[in-house]
Design an enzyme around this catalytic site. Structure first.
Site, PDB file in Angstrom:
ATOM      1  N   THR B 153       0.880  -1.182   0.000  1.00 27.91           N
ATOM      2  CA  THR B 153       0.000   0.000   0.000  1.00 27.91           C
ATOM      3  C   THR B 153       0.916   1.230   0.000  1.00 27.91           C
ATOM      4  O   THR B 153       1.471   1.557  -1.024  1.00 27.91           O
ATOM      5  CB  THR B 153      -0.970  -0.057   1.196  1.00 27.91           C
ATOM      6  N   LYS B 179       3.567  -7.153   3.733  1.00 26.04           N
ATOM      7  CA  LYS B 179       3.342  -5.728   3.576  1.00 26.04           C
ATOM      8  C   LYS B 179       3.273  -5.082   4.953  1.00 26.04           C
ATOM      9  O   LYS B 179       2.907  -5.731   5.944  1.00 26.04           O
ATOM     10  CB  LYS B 179       2.079  -5.432   2.792  1.00 26.04           C
ATOM     11  N   THR B 190      -2.511  -2.290   8.316  1.00 27.27           N
ATOM     12  CA  THR B 190      -2.736  -3.702   8.050  1.00 27.27           C
ATOM     13  C   THR B 190      -1.423  -4.419   7.750  1.00 27.27           C
ATOM     14  O   THR B 190      -0.622  -3.940   6.992  1.00 27.27           O
ATOM     15  CB  THR B 190      -3.674  -3.871   6.845  1.00 27.27           C
ATOM     16  N   THR B 407     -10.214  10.691   0.353  1.00 26.91           N
ATOM     17  CA  THR B 407     -10.555  10.762  -1.089  1.00 26.91           C
ATOM     18  C   THR B 407     -10.028  12.033  -1.706  1.00 26.91           C
ATOM     19  O   THR B 407      -9.794  13.006  -1.023  1.00 26.91           O
ATOM     20  CB  THR B 407     -12.073  10.719  -1.261  1.00 26.91           C
TER      21      THR B 407
END
Lengths: 407, 407
Positions: B153, B179, B190, B407
């Site tokens: 990510t 990751k 995560t 966003t």
């Protein structure tokens, strides 16, 4: 509480208390006070609660010994040095009590002592020894602000409050000062609160009331998850209000506890609002919990999440981080029943229902989260208990304050 | 481990494994891969460990069902969306398994599924459905890097490793990819790890080894104290190395566990080093603890302290923050026995002895803390157990990454 009135005066509002603060020289900056004194003209019932960190500041240890008899008449507190993890720490904490006791003509055992500042640097005792006469001279019945200024570190605002209320028709008063997190040479988010009241109350009830109120107020604040070595909240009750002494639980004790909660809640919110680098006060209100313990654990878990704190700084309605923090709270709950909403003066917006996202206006959410007081409502839909926790956003300035070199 | 050799190949180093990654369109950025596949040409014994967060990602739930029989042949993982807290999450996680199973002609029950990304946003399943043929076409015996790139990510570096070792004279291999924390639209830290090996080993021993190793490696990493909803580490053992199957504890099992620890330790360090916004890898090494549990709790407490993390960013030898974090670790210990030193390629410096400060050169300390790998040694002087935890410094960029709007 219907008869509670906010008044001025801080820790000198209640009958019998004087306070003051001076610059004695622990700090190099002459314009910053570094030594505070609160003095009661009569013997007080007194109680205190302390940090749960196994590393305890020397002042904490000495104060614990002095309050074994439940009596006190003075508080002395320096800022600029925590007097913690020093080989001679206890000896110096006792000297601080000795100096002030001699000048005030009281017993050293009746002095509450506190320090806040860098851990592990030897406390220079000379400035305190040489400054204690000036400190006593500074005592006055409007000296609460001076004492407050002297216990502040990187606090950006004074935290002082007083309230007036009636017990059995007798007007009583209670006041408090507190410091939050940060220093010029920043170290622990040391939290200190000093309370005074003229209510006459049995010492063990006083202690019980303080413990219970602390659970709901100071213990529900988190700035950065680091439990300090020097945290302390103390209360002295002079009894000079003249109320019938509170010797048992009942309506009078309830009134006292309500006043205590009002004072402690105010100070707790102010500490969170003034967290290191903070731009926003966060309040997490958990309702419909199975019991109070669950509500408290969830509220503190949410308020402590670095990811949520950073999102609030960015006015990002990232409710997944709320749910994540609810999910790792150390208690049993059904995550599929959890609802979440964000609230501020800008309005209220539901963002999660039954543990899953719902459609919402990002524009309205941004507007709500742009305010400087944000409420995060978590509905567990599993019972009738609730709790509130306070924190602040995580900002560039937190890193700056705490990444700067000590010297 | 004397016969351990680091080799290339990542998850395809072990016999029987292919891997690959593509951009299927979950992410808008076409140059970033977002869908990974690992495939075993034979049925594998398999095991996985999952997040302890009560909010669990839908892929975690589906994978848990699929691994009930201890067998697997493939891993599919998308980045860009966590598929968590969505009403249709489980259904979509199962569809991911169905699509890949059909193309690979295997049972959907033999697929491990994982997702990483924003929580609470509906997963678009069409890009996965339409991309699965291309994904299968991308499988190759040097495709580990492609799979790794697809699960990243905001990771800034690939995390891939493989080792070679002997069991009973037979050459065996093991590899892994992982990751760390962060996304373009950042959310949970995560953590995912996928391991492969060609060792033949009984499934319950495989599971036991994975659990034990995870305790010592991945579970000892903290970037920001937020336990994700989607963490998972899985391992598939093809058995194609041809060793005598490990069916009991003993020398061969020990060798296997050592190799597993080497792989997991490497990946854990890389995850910590690449924590969101990090400039430094922190390693806290606790020794002379009364037991392993105490050592682990203390190491994790130190590595998780926001104040210490910020101090390390500022190269500030503020050891009081180490002692404070030792003091609030949730275990019994004698703080008056604690010694602390800081260590790096720049040297080693003792800063605290018997819980109190000692004189040290701030110049040397600054030099030591300027390195990009810092070791914080905590000696509890109370026993013979030890533990290591890994973390990173707290920087402006952590706030920036996590304060930015989704966003």
């Amino acid at each position: 509480m219907s008869n509670l009135k906010y008044i001025s005066g801080g820790v000198t509002a209640a009958k019998g208390f004087l306070a003051g603060g001076i610059h004695c020289g622990i700090r190099r900056n002459h314009s910053k006070k570094d030594l505070a004194l609160i003095f009661s003209q009569t013997e007080c019932d007194a109680a205190a609660v302390y940090t749960l960190n196994k590393v305890k500041g020397s002042p904490i240890i000495v104060t614990g010994q002095h309050l074994l008899n439940g009596k006190a008449r003075a508080v002395i507190c320096n800022s600029g040095n925590a007097n913690t993890c020093n080989a001679d720490g206890e000896q110096k904490a006792k000297l601080m009590c000795d100096y002030v006791a001699e000048k005030l003509d009281i017993s050293a055992d009746d002095v509450i002592v506190a320090s806040t500042g860098v851990i592990g640097q030897v406390l220079p005792i000379e400035p305190i020894r040489d400054g204690v006469q000036e400190l006593v001279n500074a005592l006055s019945d409007n000296g609460s602000g001076g004492a407050e200024q002297a216990i502040m570190t990187t606090d950006t605002r004074e935290k002082e409050i007083a309230v007036e209320f009636e017990i059995g028709g007798t007007v009583c008063k209670m006041g408090g000062i507190a410091k939050g997190s940060g220093m010029i040479h920043p170290n622990m988010a040391t939290m200190l609160g000093f309370l005074t009241t003229d209510v006459s109350i049995n010492q063990s009830l006083l202690h019980e009331a303080l413990l219970a109120s602390t659970q709901k107020t100071f213990n529900m604040v988190s700035v950065d998850g680091d439990t300090s070595t020097n945290d302390m909240v103390s209360i002295m009750a002079s009894g000079l209000a003249g109320n019938n002494r509170i010797n048992a639980k009942g309506a009078d004790f309830d009134t006292f506890c309500e006043a205590l909660n009002a004072v402690n809640t105010f100070l707790s919110r102010e500490i969170a609002r003034d967290g290191e680098g903070a731009t926003k006060l966060l309040e997490c209100h958990v309702t419909q919990a199975a019991d109070t313990q669950v509500a408290r654990l969830v509220a503190k878990s949410v308020i402590t999440s670095s990811l949520l704190k950073a999102a609030m700084f960015g006015a990002d309605a990232n409710w997944g981080r709320v749910l994540c923090a609810v999910g790792y709270a150390d208690c049993e709950l059904d995550v599929n029943k959890v609802d979440v909403s964000f609230e501020s003066v800008g309005g209220i917006i539901a963002v999660c229902k039954n543990g899953a996202g719902i459609e919402f206006s990002e524009d309205l959410a941004s507007k709500i989260l742009a305010a400087d007081e944000i409420k995060i409502n978590v509905y567990l839909n599993s019972g009738y208990s609730e709790a509130t926790a306070w924190g602040c956003d995580l900002t560039y300035d937190y890193v700056k304050i705490n990444g700067d070199y000590r010297t």
